[in-house]
Every structure is written in C-alpha cells, then in structure tokens.
Design a protein around this motif. Structure first.
Motif, PDB file in Angstrom:
ATOM      1  N   ILE A 100      -8.967  -5.988   7.222  1.00 10.99           N
ATOM      2  CA  ILE A 100      -8.347  -7.301   7.413  1.00 10.99           C
ATOM      3  C   ILE A 100      -7.788  -7.815   6.100  1.00 10.99           C
ATOM      4  CG2 ILE A 100      -8.841  -9.718   7.987  1.00 10.99           C
ATOM      5  CD1 ILE A 100     -10.996  -8.527   9.964  1.00 10.99           C
ATOM      6  N   VAL A 101      -8.568  -7.712   5.017  1.00  7.61           N
ATOM      7  CA  VAL A 101      -8.127  -8.188   3.701  1.00  7.61           C
ATOM      8  C   VAL A 101      -6.906  -7.397   3.233  1.00  7.61           C
ATOM      9  CG1 VAL A 101      -8.777  -8.349   1.261  1.00  7.61           C
ATOM     10  CG2 VAL A 101     -10.357  -9.116   3.026  1.00  7.61           C
ATOM     11  N   LYS A 102      -6.916  -6.097   3.453  1.00  9.65           N
ATOM     12  CA  LYS A 102      -5.777  -5.272   3.048  1.00  9.65           C
ATOM     13  C   LYS A 102      -4.511  -5.678   3.810  1.00  9.65           C
ATOM     14  CE  LYS A 102      -4.394  -0.512   2.349  1.00  9.65           C
ATOM     15  NZ  LYS A 102      -4.784   0.894   2.425  1.00  9.65           N
ATOM     16  N   ARG A 103      -4.654  -5.932   5.109  1.00 12.26           N
ATOM     17  CA  ARG A 103      -3.500  -6.332   5.919  1.00 12.26           C
ATOM     18  C   ARG A 103      -2.944  -7.677   5.439  1.00 12.26           C
ATOM     19  NH1 ARG A 103      -5.672  -5.929  10.744  1.00 12.26           N
ATOM     20  NH2 ARG A 103      -6.272  -8.117  10.862  1.00 12.26           N
ATOM     21  N   ILE A 104      -3.836  -8.649   5.190  1.00 10.34           N
ATOM     22  CA  ILE A 104      -3.399  -9.967   4.712  1.00 10.34           C
ATOM     23  C   ILE A 104      -2.748  -9.851   3.329  1.00 10.34           C
ATOM     24  CG2 ILE A 104      -4.234 -12.222   3.929  1.00 10.34           C
ATOM     25  CD1 ILE A 104      -6.445 -11.918   6.095  1.00 10.34           C
ATOM     26  N   SER A 105      -3.381  -9.095   2.439  1.00 13.73           N
ATOM     27  CA  SER A 105      -2.843  -8.920   1.082  1.00 13.73           C
ATOM     28  C   SER A 105      -1.465  -8.286   1.114  1.00 13.73           C
ATOM     29  CB  SER A 105      -3.791  -8.061   0.247  1.00 13.73           C
ATOM     30  OG  SER A 105      -5.019  -8.714   0.060  1.00 13.73           O
ATOM     31  N   ASN A 106      -1.277  -7.270   1.944  1.00 12.42           N
ATOM     32  CA  ASN A 106       0.029  -6.609   2.036  1.00 12.42           C
ATOM     33  C   ASN A 106       1.103  -7.556   2.559  1.00 12.42           C
ATOM     34  OD1 ASN A 106      -0.833  -4.191   0.963  1.00 12.42           O
ATOM     35  ND2 ASN A 106      -1.276  -3.283   2.955  1.00 12.42           N
ATOM     36  N   LYS A 107       0.758  -8.382   3.552  1.00  9.84           N
ATOM     37  CA  LYS A 107       1.732  -9.357   4.070  1.00  9.84           C
ATOM     38  C   LYS A 107       2.146 -10.340   2.980  1.00  9.84           C
ATOM     39  CE  LYS A 107       0.519  -9.602   8.957  1.00  9.84           C
ATOM     40  NZ  LYS A 107       0.015 -10.481  10.041  1.00  9.84           N
ATOM     41  N   ILE A 108       1.164 -10.829   2.221  1.00 10.07           N
ATOM     42  CA  ILE A 108       1.456 -11.791   1.153  1.00 10.07           C
ATOM     43  C   ILE A 108       2.311 -11.137   0.069  1.00 10.07           C
ATOM     44  CG2 ILE A 108       0.416 -13.173  -0.697  1.00 10.07           C
ATOM     45  CD1 ILE A 108      -1.969 -13.637   1.215  1.00 10.07           C
ATOM     46  N   LYS A 109       1.961  -9.908  -0.335  1.00 12.89           N
ATOM     47  CA  LYS A 109       2.745  -9.193  -1.363  1.00 12.89           C
ATOM     48  C   LYS A 109       4.189  -9.006  -0.922  1.00 12.89           C
ATOM     49  CE  LYS A 109      -0.869  -6.327  -3.364  1.00 12.89           C
ATOM     50  NZ  LYS A 109      -1.341  -4.948  -3.524  1.00 12.89           N
ATOM     51  N   GLN A 110       4.387  -8.587   0.336  1.00 15.75           N
ATOM     52  CA  GLN A 110       5.738  -8.324   0.830  1.00 15.75           C
ATOM     53  C   GLN A 110       6.578  -9.598   0.914  1.00 15.75           C
ATOM     54  OE1 GLN A 110       5.147  -6.351   4.567  1.00 15.75           O
ATOM     55  NE2 GLN A 110       4.703  -4.373   3.614  1.00 15.75           N
ATOM     56  N   LYS A 111       5.967 -10.686   1.353  1.00 13.89           N
ATOM     57  CA  LYS A 111       6.729 -11.919   1.543  1.00 13.89           C
ATOM     58  C   LYS A 111       6.979 -12.660   0.235  1.00 13.89           C
ATOM     59  CE  LYS A 111       7.089 -15.954   4.448  1.00 13.89           C
ATOM     60  NZ  LYS A 111       8.454 -15.770   4.873  1.00 13.89           N
ATOM     61  N   PHE A 112       6.000 -12.647  -0.693  1.00 12.20           N
ATOM     62  CA  PHE A 112       6.093 -13.493  -1.882  1.00 12.20           C
ATOM     63  C   PHE A 112       6.203 -12.740  -3.197  1.00 12.20           C
ATOM     64  CE2 PHE A 112       4.059 -16.126   1.341  1.00 12.20           C
ATOM     65  CZ  PHE A 112       4.813 -17.274   1.260  1.00 12.20           C
ATOM     66  N   ASN A 113       6.033 -11.440  -3.212  1.00 13.47           N
ATOM     67  CA  ASN A 113       6.134 -10.643  -4.432  1.00 13.47           C
ATOM     68  C   ASN A 113       5.210 -11.175  -5.533  1.00 13.47           C
ATOM     69  OD1 ASN A 113       7.022  -8.547  -6.054  1.00 13.47           O
ATOM     70  ND2 ASN A 113       8.761  -9.707  -6.841  1.00 13.47           N
ATOM     71  N   VAL A 114       3.923 -11.258  -5.228  1.00  8.72           N
ATOM     72  CA  VAL A 114       2.911 -11.741  -6.158  1.00  8.72           C
ATOM     73  C   VAL A 114       1.890 -10.637  -6.412  1.00  8.72           C
ATOM     74  CG1 VAL A 114       3.125 -14.158  -5.471  1.00  8.72           C
ATOM     75  CG2 VAL A 114       1.493 -12.693  -4.282  1.00  8.72           C
ATOM     76  N   SER A 115       1.061 -10.842  -7.412  1.00 10.90           N
ATOM     77  CA  SER A 115      -0.089  -9.965  -7.633  1.00 10.90           C
ATOM     78  C   SER A 115      -1.265 -10.579  -6.893  1.00 10.90           C
ATOM     79  CB  SER A 115      -0.420  -9.868  -9.121  1.00 10.90           C
ATOM     80  OG  SER A 115       0.633  -9.248  -9.805  1.00 10.90           O
ATOM     81  N   ILE A 116      -1.999  -9.745  -6.158  1.00 12.34           N
ATOM     82  CA  ILE A 116      -3.115 -10.247  -5.365  1.00 12.34           C
ATOM     83  C   ILE A 116      -4.228  -9.213  -5.352  1.00 12.34           C
ATOM     84  CG2 ILE A 116      -2.079  -9.412  -3.226  1.00 12.34           C
ATOM     85  CD1 ILE A 116      -3.343 -11.841  -1.812  1.00 12.34           C
ATOM     86  N   SER A 117      -5.452  -9.697  -5.416  1.00  9.72           N
ATOM     87  CA  SER A 117      -6.599  -8.800  -5.421  1.00  9.72           C
ATOM     88  C   SER A 117      -7.821  -9.536  -4.888  1.00  9.72           C
ATOM     89  CB  SER A 117      -6.867  -8.313  -6.845  1.00  9.72           C
ATOM     90  OG  SER A 117      -7.973  -7.447  -6.870  1.00  9.72           O
ATOM     91  N   GLU A 118      -8.742  -8.782  -4.296  1.00 10.90           N
ATOM     92  CA  GLU A 118     -10.034  -9.359  -3.921  1.00 10.90           C
ATOM     93  C   GLU A 118     -10.862  -9.419  -5.193  1.00 10.90           C
ATOM     94  OE1 GLU A 118     -13.656  -8.917  -0.695  1.00 10.90           O
ATOM     95  OE2 GLU A 118     -12.170  -7.322  -0.849  1.00 10.90           O
ATOM     96  N   ILE A 119     -11.274 -10.622  -5.585  1.00 11.57           N
ATOM     97  CA  ILE A 119     -11.900 -10.789  -6.895  1.00 11.57           C
ATOM     98  C   ILE A 119     -13.388 -11.117  -6.842  1.00 11.57           C
ATOM     99  CG2 ILE A 119      -9.760 -11.444  -8.047  1.00 11.57           C
ATOM    100  CD1 ILE A 119     -10.690 -14.369  -7.794  1.00 11.57           C
ATOM    101  N   ASP A 120     -13.907 -11.391  -5.664  1.00  3.82           N
ATOM    102  CA  ASP A 120     -15.323 -11.748  -5.561  1.00  3.82           C
ATOM    103  C   ASP A 120     -15.769 -11.515  -4.124  1.00  3.82           C
ATOM    104  OD1 ASP A 120     -17.795 -12.621  -6.370  1.00  3.82           O
ATOM    105  OD2 ASP A 120     -17.266 -14.731  -6.508  1.00  3.82           O
ATOM    106  N   THR A 121     -17.037 -11.599  -3.894  1.00  2.00           N
ATOM    107  CA  THR A 121     -17.683 -11.455  -2.579  1.00  2.00           C
ATOM    108  C   THR A 121     -17.334 -10.137  -1.892  1.00  2.00           C
ATOM    109  OG1 THR A 121     -15.963 -12.716  -1.398  1.00  2.00           O
ATOM    110  CG2 THR A 121     -17.853 -13.961  -2.222  1.00  2.00           C
ATOM    111  N   GLN A 122     -17.200  -9.063  -2.659  1.00  2.00           N
ATOM    112  CA  GLN A 122     -16.872  -7.771  -2.072  1.00  2.00           C
ATOM    113  C   GLN A 122     -17.974  -7.245  -1.156  1.00  2.00           C
ATOM    114  OE1 GLN A 122     -16.378  -8.381  -5.385  1.00  2.00           O
ATOM    115  NE2 GLN A 122     -14.359  -7.658  -5.957  1.00  2.00           N
TER     116      GLN A 122
END
Length: 95
Positions: free
Chosen positions: A24-46
């Motif tokens: 789920i996190v990977k799918r959300i992160s990919n959508k955000i990267k594609q739409k906004f061209n930002v750097s994104i990562s899961e940084i806590d609560t892994q």
C-alpha cells in the motif's frame, strides 16, 4: 534555494501484515512521485503494520510557492487515500 519538507502519518486499518502495508505504501508513494515529482520515503514506523510515516521533500526557489505546493500535495493524498491521515510537520527551509 529553499527546501519544502512534509511528514505525513498514514493509518492503514485494513492492512493485516507488513507485506500488505508495504504494498500500500509503495503504491501511494509511486502515485505521489509521478504526480508531483518529489522525493518520498517511509521514514518511521516500519515495523508497525497499520501505520506508515512518510517524509516528502521538494526543492524550489520561492518559499510561498513551495508552501502552496505542499498544501496541494496533502490535499491530493487526502482525496486519494482511504485511511486516516495526520500531517505531522510541514516546513520550508532556506538553504
């Protein structure tokens, strides 16, 4: 140069395993990267399978534009994500 930083905490009550959460996190992160061209990562609560903390960063030259950009990004996540979202931190830093 300015850096816009945003930290989001996503509550994913329908995730029943770490594997499902990561998907789920990977799918959300990919959508955000594609739409906004930002750097994104899961940084806590892994290790928690129903909570994800995402760090998002974007670089620009004008602080107010970055603030508006981050607000638009947060609105997008709220409209596309079907779990609970908390904005933990949003900041524009001059470098």
């Amino acid at each position: 140069m300015k850096v816009g930083v945003c930290t989001l905490e996503l509550r994913i009550p329908y995730a029943h395993s770490l594997k499902e959460k990561r998907s789920i996190v990977k799918r959300i992160s990919n959508k955000i990267k594609q739409k906004f061209n930002v750097s994104i990562s899961e940084i806590d609560t892994q290790d928690l399978w129903q909570t994800a903390t995402l760090g998002i960063a974007v670089v620009g030259s004008h602080g107010p534009l970055l603030e508006g950009f981050l607000e638009t990004l947060i609105d997008y996540v709220e409209s596309t994500f079907d779990g609970e979202i908390r904005v933990l931190h949003t900041e524009v830093i001059a470098v």
